[in-house]
Design a protein around this motif. Structure first.
Motif, PDB file in Angstrom:
ATOM      1  N   GLU A  25       1.068 -25.592  -5.976  1.00 37.20           N
ATOM      2  CA  GLU A  25       0.683 -26.806  -6.691  1.00 37.20           C
ATOM      3  C   GLU A  25       1.159 -28.034  -5.921  1.00 37.20           C
ATOM      4  OE1 GLU A  25       2.626 -27.258 -10.414  1.00 37.20           O
ATOM      5  OE2 GLU A  25       1.482 -29.025 -10.993  1.00 37.20           O
ATOM      6  N   VAL A  26       0.239 -28.954  -5.691  1.00 37.21           N
ATOM      7  CA  VAL A  26       0.587 -30.189  -4.997  1.00 37.21           C
ATOM      8  C   VAL A  26       1.343 -31.112  -5.950  1.00 37.21           C
ATOM      9  CG1 VAL A  26      -0.333 -32.267  -3.944  1.00 37.21           C
ATOM     10  CG2 VAL A  26      -1.367 -30.045  -3.425  1.00 37.21           C
ATOM     11  N   GLN A  27       2.463 -31.621  -5.460  1.00 37.91           N
ATOM     12  CA  GLN A  27       3.231 -32.569  -6.258  1.00 37.91           C
ATOM     13  C   GLN A  27       3.785 -33.684  -5.401  1.00 37.91           C
ATOM     14  OE1 GLN A  27       6.258 -30.326  -8.500  1.00 37.91           O
ATOM     15  NE2 GLN A  27       5.196 -30.995 -10.339  1.00 37.91           N
ATOM     16  N   LEU A  28       3.703 -34.878  -5.930  1.00 38.56           N
ATOM     17  CA  LEU A  28       4.402 -36.028  -5.380  1.00 38.56           C
ATOM     18  C   LEU A  28       5.236 -36.587  -6.523  1.00 38.56           C
ATOM     19  CD1 LEU A  28       1.580 -37.847  -3.388  1.00 38.56           C
ATOM     20  CD2 LEU A  28       3.504 -36.601  -2.417  1.00 38.56           C
ATOM     21  N   VAL A  29       6.528 -36.664  -6.317  1.00 40.62           N
ATOM     22  CA  VAL A  29       7.416 -37.106  -7.383  1.00 40.62           C
ATOM     23  C   VAL A  29       8.208 -38.309  -6.903  1.00 40.62           C
ATOM     24  CG1 VAL A  29       9.286 -36.477  -8.939  1.00 40.62           C
ATOM     25  CG2 VAL A  29       7.576 -34.762  -8.295  1.00 40.62           C
ATOM     26  N   GLU A  30       7.966 -39.439  -7.562  1.00 40.46           N
ATOM     27  CA  GLU A  30       8.705 -40.656  -7.229  1.00 40.46           C
ATOM     28  C   GLU A  30       9.994 -40.720  -8.054  1.00 40.46           C
ATOM     29  OE1 GLU A  30       4.255 -41.915  -7.386  1.00 40.46           O
ATOM     30  OE2 GLU A  30       5.652 -40.692  -8.556  1.00 40.46           O
ATOM     31  N   SER A  89       5.579 -31.752  -2.271  1.00 35.58           N
ATOM     32  CA  SER A  89       5.580 -30.292  -2.205  1.00 35.58           C
ATOM     33  C   SER A  89       4.170 -29.781  -2.412  1.00 35.58           C
ATOM     34  CB  SER A  89       6.523 -29.694  -3.259  1.00 35.58           C
ATOM     35  OG  SER A  89       6.117 -30.054  -4.560  1.00 35.58           O
ATOM     36  N   GLY A  90       3.927 -28.557  -1.965  1.00 32.22           N
ATOM     37  CA  GLY A  90       2.632 -27.921  -2.196  1.00 32.22           C
ATOM     38  C   GLY A  90       1.571 -28.210  -1.152  1.00 32.22           C
ATOM     39  N   PHE A  91       1.920 -28.947  -0.105  1.00 29.55           N
ATOM     40  CA  PHE A  91       0.963 -29.178   0.986  1.00 29.55           C
ATOM     41  C   PHE A  91       1.757 -29.386   2.273  1.00 29.55           C
ATOM     42  CE2 PHE A  91       1.554 -33.783   1.430  1.00 29.55           C
ATOM     43  CZ  PHE A  91       2.061 -34.144   0.192  1.00 29.55           C
ATOM     44  N   HIS A  95      -5.050 -45.414   4.605  1.00 32.06           N
ATOM     45  CA  HIS A  95      -6.366 -44.823   4.374  1.00 32.06           C
ATOM     46  C   HIS A  95      -7.077 -45.524   3.227  1.00 32.06           C
ATOM     47  CE1 HIS A  95      -5.349 -41.418   7.012  1.00 32.06           C
ATOM     48  NE2 HIS A  95      -4.130 -41.633   6.561  1.00 32.06           N
ATOM     49  N   VAL A  96      -8.394 -45.358   3.207  1.00 31.13           N
ATOM     50  CA  VAL A  96      -9.192 -45.957   2.145  1.00 31.13           C
ATOM     51  C   VAL A  96      -8.994 -45.191   0.840  1.00 31.13           C
ATOM     52  CG1 VAL A  96     -11.531 -46.443   1.379  1.00 31.13           C
ATOM     53  CG2 VAL A  96     -10.885 -46.846   3.764  1.00 31.13           C
ATOM     54  N   LYS A  97      -8.869 -43.894   0.923  1.00 26.46           N
ATOM     55  CA  LYS A  97      -8.660 -43.092  -0.266  1.00 26.46           C
ATOM     56  C   LYS A  97      -7.497 -42.143  -0.039  1.00 26.46           C
ATOM     57  CE  LYS A  97     -11.484 -39.046   0.722  1.00 26.46           C
ATOM     58  NZ  LYS A  97     -10.300 -38.172   0.737  1.00 26.46           N
ATOM     59  N   TYR A  98      -6.919 -41.720  -1.150  1.00 27.78           N
ATOM     60  CA  TYR A  98      -5.799 -40.789  -1.092  1.00 27.78           C
ATOM     61  C   TYR A  98      -6.065 -39.637  -2.051  1.00 27.78           C
ATOM     62  CZ  TYR A  98      -3.176 -44.003   1.767  1.00 27.78           C
ATOM     63  OH  TYR A  98      -2.772 -44.792   2.810  1.00 27.78           O
ATOM     64  N   ASP A  99      -5.831 -38.426  -1.567  1.00 26.31           N
ATOM     65  CA  ASP A  99      -6.114 -37.245  -2.373  1.00 26.31           C
ATOM     66  C   ASP A  99      -5.057 -36.974  -3.426  1.00 26.31           C
ATOM     67  OD1 ASP A  99      -7.690 -35.184   0.214  1.00 26.31           O
ATOM     68  OD2 ASP A  99      -8.535 -36.594  -1.243  1.00 26.31           O
ATOM     69  N   TYR A 100      -3.814 -37.243  -3.094  1.00 30.30           N
ATOM     70  CA  TYR A 100      -2.714 -36.866  -3.977  1.00 30.30           C
ATOM     71  C   TYR A 100      -1.916 -38.087  -4.389  1.00 30.30           C
ATOM     72  CZ  TYR A 100      -3.785 -32.398  -1.740  1.00 30.30           C
ATOM     73  OH  TYR A 100      -4.421 -31.283  -1.251  1.00 30.30           O
TER      74      TYR A 100
END
Length: 128
Positions: free
Chosen positions: A1-6, A25-27, A112-117
Motif C-alpha cells: 500500500e502506497v503511503q505518504l505520511v506528513e 512507503s509502498g513504492f 511535475h504537473v501532476k502527482y500520483d500519490y
C-alpha cells in the motif's frame, strides 16, 4: 500500500521554525520526486517546493525562497521541509506528494504537473 505520511506541523509564533516530515512507503522512493504543497482556508492549493530524486535539484516558490529548505533522506524514505522565519501567511495545511522521476538527457525536473500519490496533510498555524 502506497503511503505518504506528513508530520511535524503545529502552532508556532511568527519568526519561529518548524520541520515537516514526509515519510513514504509502498513504492520505490528512490525513483520518485517529492513536492510540498499547502492550502490555506479559502485559497487554492499551491506548490511551494520540490526535490528531484535524480540529482537532488530543488525548486522553491518565491514566497518561501530563502526561508524554507527541502531535503531528502533516502535511507529513511523521508523528505523534510525545514521552515524558518515563519509568517502568519504561512498558515495552511501542508501536503507532500510523489510523482515518478522525469528527466530529459541530464536535466532532471524537480517538479511535475501532476502527482500520483498524496499525503493526508499536516496543519501549520503561525500566530502573530
Amino acid at each position: 500500500e502506497v503511503q505518504l505520511v506528513e508530520s511535524g506541523g503545529g502552532l508556532v509564533q511568527a519568526g519561529g521554525s518548524l520541520r515537516l516530515s514526509c515519510a513514504a512507503s509502498g513504492f520505490a522512493f528512490d525513483d520518485y520526486d517529492i513536492a510540498w504543497f499547502r492550502q490555506a482556508p479559502g485559497k487554492e492549493r499551491e506548490g511551494i517546493s520540490c526535490i528531484s530524486s535524480g540529482d537532488g535539484s530543488t525548486y522553491y516558490t518565491n514566497s518561501v525562497k530563502g526561508r524554507f529548505s527541502i531535503s531528502s533522506d533516502n535511507a529513511k524514505n523521508t523528505v523534510y521541509l525545514q521552515m524558518n522565519s515563519l509568517k502568519p501567511e504561512d498558515t495552511a495545511v501542508y501536503y507532500c506528494a510523489a510523482e515518478r522521476e522525469a528527466h530529459s538527457g541530464t536535466y532532471y525536473y524537480p517538479c511535475h504537473v501532476k502527482y500520483d500519490y498524496w499525503g493526508q496533510g499536516t496543519q501549520v498555524t503561525v500566530s502573530s
